[in-house]
Design an enzyme around this catalytic site. Structure first.
Site, mmCIF file in Angstrom:
data_model
loop_
_atom_site.group_PDB
_atom_site.id
_atom_site.type_symbol
_atom_site.label_atom_id
_atom_site.label_comp_id
_atom_site.label_asym_id
_atom_site.label_seq_id
_atom_site.Cartn_x
_atom_site.Cartn_y
_atom_site.Cartn_z
ATOM 1 N N VAL A 64 12.835 0.565 -23.725
ATOM 2 C CA VAL A 64 14.296 0.428 -23.675
ATOM 3 C C VAL A 64 14.893 1.157 -22.473
ATOM 4 O O VAL A 64 15.697 0.604 -21.730
ATOM 5 C CB VAL A 64 14.915 0.952 -24.995
ATOM 6 N N GLU B 252 20.795 -0.559 -28.781
ATOM 7 C CA GLU B 252 20.243 -1.616 -27.917
ATOM 8 C C GLU B 252 19.600 -2.704 -28.791
ATOM 9 O O GLU B 252 18.915 -2.402 -29.746
ATOM 10 C CB GLU B 252 19.199 -0.996 -26.973
ATOM 11 N N PHE B 253 19.827 -3.952 -28.385
ATOM 12 C CA PHE B 253 19.321 -5.071 -29.190
ATOM 13 C C PHE B 253 18.279 -5.907 -28.454
ATOM 14 O O PHE B 253 17.914 -6.981 -28.919
ATOM 15 C CB PHE B 253 20.489 -5.963 -29.627
ATOM 16 N N ARG C 61 14.963 -7.636 -26.908
ATOM 17 C CA ARG C 61 13.632 -7.927 -27.462
ATOM 18 C C ARG C 61 12.600 -7.726 -26.377
ATOM 19 O O ARG C 61 12.804 -8.196 -25.245
ATOM 20 C CB ARG C 61 13.541 -9.401 -27.889
ATOM 21 N N LEU D 283 12.957 -17.757 -38.716
ATOM 22 C CA LEU D 283 12.477 -18.483 -39.902
ATOM 23 C C LEU D 283 11.087 -19.053 -39.627
ATOM 24 O O LEU D 283 10.781 -20.160 -40.049
ATOM 25 C CB LEU D 283 13.449 -19.607 -40.264
ATOM 26 N N CYS E 226 9.947 -1.769 -33.723
ATOM 27 C CA CYS E 226 11.278 -1.579 -34.321
ATOM 28 C C CYS E 226 11.365 -1.943 -35.802
ATOM 29 O O CYS E 226 11.708 -1.089 -36.618
ATOM 30 C CB CYS E 226 12.309 -2.380 -33.543
ATOM 31 N N LYS F 33 9.635 0.430 -38.577
ATOM 32 C CA LYS F 33 10.189 1.782 -38.712
ATOM 33 C C LYS F 33 11.675 1.755 -39.075
ATOM 34 O O LYS F 33 12.161 2.605 -39.813
ATOM 35 C CB LYS F 33 9.956 2.600 -37.445
ATOM 36 N N LYS G 90 3.614 -9.297 -30.628
ATOM 37 C CA LYS G 90 4.161 -10.621 -30.339
ATOM 38 C C LYS G 90 3.779 -10.978 -28.909
ATOM 39 O O LYS G 90 3.269 -10.126 -28.180
ATOM 40 C CB LYS G 90 5.671 -10.665 -30.558
HETATM 41 N N1 LIG Z 1 11.175 -1.256 -27.972
HETATM 42 C C1 LIG Z 1 12.165 -2.052 -28.311
HETATM 43 O O1 LIG Z 1 12.049 -3.290 -28.283
HETATM 44 C C2 LIG Z 1 13.488 -1.479 -28.761
HETATM 45 C C3 LIG Z 1 14.598 -2.332 -28.899
HETATM 46 C C4 LIG Z 1 15.823 -1.778 -29.303
HETATM 47 C C5 LIG Z 1 15.915 -0.427 -29.575
HETATM 48 N N2 LIG Z 1 14.820 0.384 -29.453
HETATM 49 C C6 LIG Z 1 14.968 1.817 -29.706
HETATM 50 O O2 LIG Z 1 15.028 2.496 -28.460
HETATM 51 C C7 LIG Z 1 14.402 3.780 -28.558
HETATM 52 C C8 LIG Z 1 13.293 3.897 -27.523
HETATM 53 O O3 LIG Z 1 12.308 2.930 -27.825
HETATM 54 P P1 LIG Z 1 11.118 2.600 -26.810
HETATM 55 O O4 LIG Z 1 10.372 1.479 -27.389
HETATM 56 O O5 LIG Z 1 11.698 2.467 -25.437
HETATM 57 O O6 LIG Z 1 10.288 3.964 -26.906
HETATM 58 P P2 LIG Z 1 9.061 4.444 -26.005
HETATM 59 O O7 LIG Z 1 8.237 5.286 -26.888
HETATM 60 O O8 LIG Z 1 8.482 3.266 -25.304
HETATM 61 O O9 LIG Z 1 9.742 5.353 -24.878
HETATM 62 C C9 LIG Z 1 10.326 6.598 -25.083
HETATM 63 C C10 LIG Z 1 10.155 7.424 -23.812
HETATM 64 O O10 LIG Z 1 10.940 8.623 -23.893
HETATM 65 C C11 LIG Z 1 10.216 9.665 -23.269
HETATM 66 N N3 LIG Z 1 10.796 10.941 -23.718
HETATM 67 C C12 LIG Z 1 10.766 11.489 -24.954
HETATM 68 N N4 LIG Z 1 11.436 12.661 -24.948
HETATM 69 C C13 LIG Z 1 11.899 12.864 -23.696
HETATM 70 C C14 LIG Z 1 12.658 13.895 -23.070
HETATM 71 N N5 LIG Z 1 13.118 14.948 -23.745
HETATM 72 N N6 LIG Z 1 12.932 13.780 -21.750
HETATM 73 C C15 LIG Z 1 12.505 12.710 -21.048
HETATM 74 N N7 LIG Z 1 11.781 11.701 -21.592
HETATM 75 C C16 LIG Z 1 11.490 11.776 -22.900
HETATM 76 C C17 LIG Z 1 8.799 9.406 -23.671
HETATM 77 O O11 LIG Z 1 7.891 10.069 -22.832
HETATM 78 C C18 LIG Z 1 8.712 7.872 -23.548
HETATM 79 O O12 LIG Z 1 8.319 7.480 -22.259
HETATM 80 C C19 LIG Z 1 13.907 3.879 -29.997
HETATM 81 O O13 LIG Z 1 14.872 4.558 -30.765
HETATM 82 C C20 LIG Z 1 13.798 2.441 -30.444
HETATM 83 O O14 LIG Z 1 13.960 2.290 -31.821
HETATM 84 C C21 LIG Z 1 13.613 -0.120 -29.033
#
Ligand SMILES: NC(=O)c1ccc[n+]([C@@H]2O[C@H](COP(=O)([O-])OP(=O)(O)OC[C@H]3O[C@@H](n4cnc5c(N)ncnc54)[C@H](O)[C@@H]3O)[C@@H](O)[C@H]2O)c1
Length: 436
Positions: free
Chosen positions: A11, A151-152, A154, A253, A263, A266, A324
């Site tokens: 994200v 954030e939404f 995909r 569907l 996502c 969890k 996916k």
């Molecule tokens: N992956 C998705 O498709 C998606 C979609 C919508 C929302 N989200 C939400 O967005 C958030 C992030 O998801 P993600 O998939 O990008 O996670 P991710 O695990 O891929 O990335 C998180 C990053 O944050 C870094 N980080 C953690 N603590 C830190 C700090 N104090 N300083 C600097 N960097 C730090 C980590 O090293 C890692 O690189 C989550 O809450 C998730 O639920 C994810």
């Protein structure tokens, strides 16, 4: 505008790159030095179509940079985004907010001028207020605002989703924060993207409600698929007939092996915990979580049963292991339940996935990898399709069958028509459809 993006995962990196493409000056921060080193070399640590080119373009334009130094990134920023992970807290299901709180503390010490601290991570209701308290405690009297901006996007279509979202949701408490958020997303207002301004709590809830609803839709059609198998229905027809109803819609569907990914698992679980904690249990979602967990295990039973109830000594080719297509993300992928059970049952498993080996190599031990599906299927007793990557959608079924020693195909994504699979000589099993 100047933006600091804390966390450069799926994200944070996509959001940072896209904001720089809007014309903002973005500094992306991560505490993992190896990630930042890669990004500085122009390499993208994740697989997301189109991200490398957009990143290179904006680095070259001088609008996008990467650092491990949070203080330097935050000092000149008008908006500081928190985009760190919020995984499941070990052992109980609540969201683990350790990274969010730690980031808030670090940001607090680094703020030099008024800024809006924007929580983009998916966080349970009440977390934005906690972030505010953390910063107030560290910097009493300092002027700042907090905004919730879930954030939404995909994975696999992240750039398109960020650049053309259905809506932007902002929870904020002051006009100044709302103005900053409006300015950040101004390029989208030219496309008339709706912006939903609301409270911190409602913004937090919107994200969980949306994900839980989509997970429910998937789980619903999966249970309809089970019923179809028992009574001779075809779930594809049921889904189409339902989905054409404008009140229902055709998306989410598609019957399959159960939702996975970074996502839905969890977030559905965390929402049930929030409901329980506030004495407002969300029983629909509690059931969705339970049904989906059971489904991943049931898929293994389906494969074993298609193979005559014995996999020991058999050779199985598995097509697709990421949760996916078009991502390298393996978090909570159905393959992580299915493949180890087959291996544990004594099968020899060869995996084929265009992007899965980097993560999956360690997560799926005692397997071998092939780059080509026909090579993976060589002398196999069965082929199992778990993830519907394009490369598996138009296979030459006769050639595939010819490479195998057995004739079993288990298609957990309903890619093929039962009749065409049968015509190629397969004993074909899919989801929610009769065999022929
Ligand atoms: N992956 C998705 O498709 C998606 C979609 C919508 C929302 N989200 C939400 O967005 C958030 C992030 O998801 P993600 O998939 O990008 O996670 P991710 O695990 O891929 O990335 C998180 C990053 O944050 C870094 N980080 C953690 N603590 C830190 C700090 N104090 N300083 C600097 N960097 C730090 C980590 O090293 C890692 O690189 C989550 O809450 C998730 O639920 C994810």
């Amino acid at each position: 505008m100047h933006i600091a993006m804390i966390g450069t995962g799926y994200v944070g990196l996509v959001s940072g790159v896209c904001f720089s493409d809007f014309g903002h000056e973005v500094v992306c921060v991560d505490k993992v030095a190896a990630k930042i080193d890669m990004l500085k070399r122009g390499e993208v640590p994740i697989y997301e179509p189109g991200l490398d080119a957009m990143l290179a373009k904006n680095v070259a334009a001088g609008r996008l940079s990467f650092t491990t130094d949070i203080a330097a990134a935050v000092a000149g920023a008008e908006a500081v985004f928190i985009a760190v992970g919020t995984p499941t807290r070990r052992g109980e299901g609540h969201a683990d907010l350790t990274y969010v709180h730690a980031a808030a503390k670090e940001i607090a010490h680094a703020l030099a001028d008024y800024a809006v601290v924007v929580v983009k991570s998916t966080v349970p209701v009440g977390t934005n207020r906690e972030v505010k308290s953390v910063i107030e405690k560290e910097r009493p009297g300092f002027a700042f605002d907090v905004a919730s901006n879930p954030e939404f996007l995909r994975e696999g279509a992240a750039i398109e989703d960020f650049m053309r979202p259905d809506r932007v949701v902002v929870g904020a408490e002051t006009d100044r924060a709302r103005e900053t958020m409006r300015a950040l997303y101004r390029p989208l207002s030219l496309r008339e993207t709706p912006m939903v301004f609301t409270t911190l709590e409602s913004a937090e809830l919107i994200k969980y409600a949306a994900n839980a609803f989509l997970a429910t839709k998937i789980t619903f059609i999966n249970e309809m698929a089970d019923l179809c198998e028992k009574v001779g229905g075809d779930v594809q027809h049921v889904a189409r007939g339902m989905g054409l109803d404008g009140r229902i819609g055709s998306k989410f569907l598609h019957a399959g092996p159960g939702y996975g990914g970074s996502c839905f698992p969890k977030d559905t679980l965390a929402l049930t915990r929030t409901g329980q904690q506030h004495n407002a249990p969300i029983r629909i979602i509690e059931t969705v979580v339970e049904v989906n967990d059971a489904r991943k295990r049931a898929m293994t039973d389906k494969i074993v049963s298609a193979m005559g109830d014995a996999v020991a000594g058999k050779k199985i080719a598995v097509f697709g292991v990421t949760f996916k297509p078009d991502t390298d993300d393996m978090r909570d992928a159905p393959s992580l339940t299915i493949v180890p059970t087959l291996v544990g049952g004594g099968a020899t498993v060869t995996l084929c996935d265009p992007q899965g080996e980097k993560e999956g190599g360690a997560l799926l031990p005692a397997t071998t990898w092939a780059h080509d599906p026909y090579e993976a299927a060589k002398d196999a007793d069965a082929v199992v399709i778990i993830t519907e990557w394009n490369m598996f959608r138009a296979l030459d079924l006769k050639r595939l069958r010819g490479a195998m020693r057995g004739d079993v195909m288990v298609d957990l994504r309903n890619i093929y028509r039962p009749a065409e699979a049968a015509a190629a000589g397969f004993a074909y099993t899919s989801i929610g459809r009769a065999a022929r």
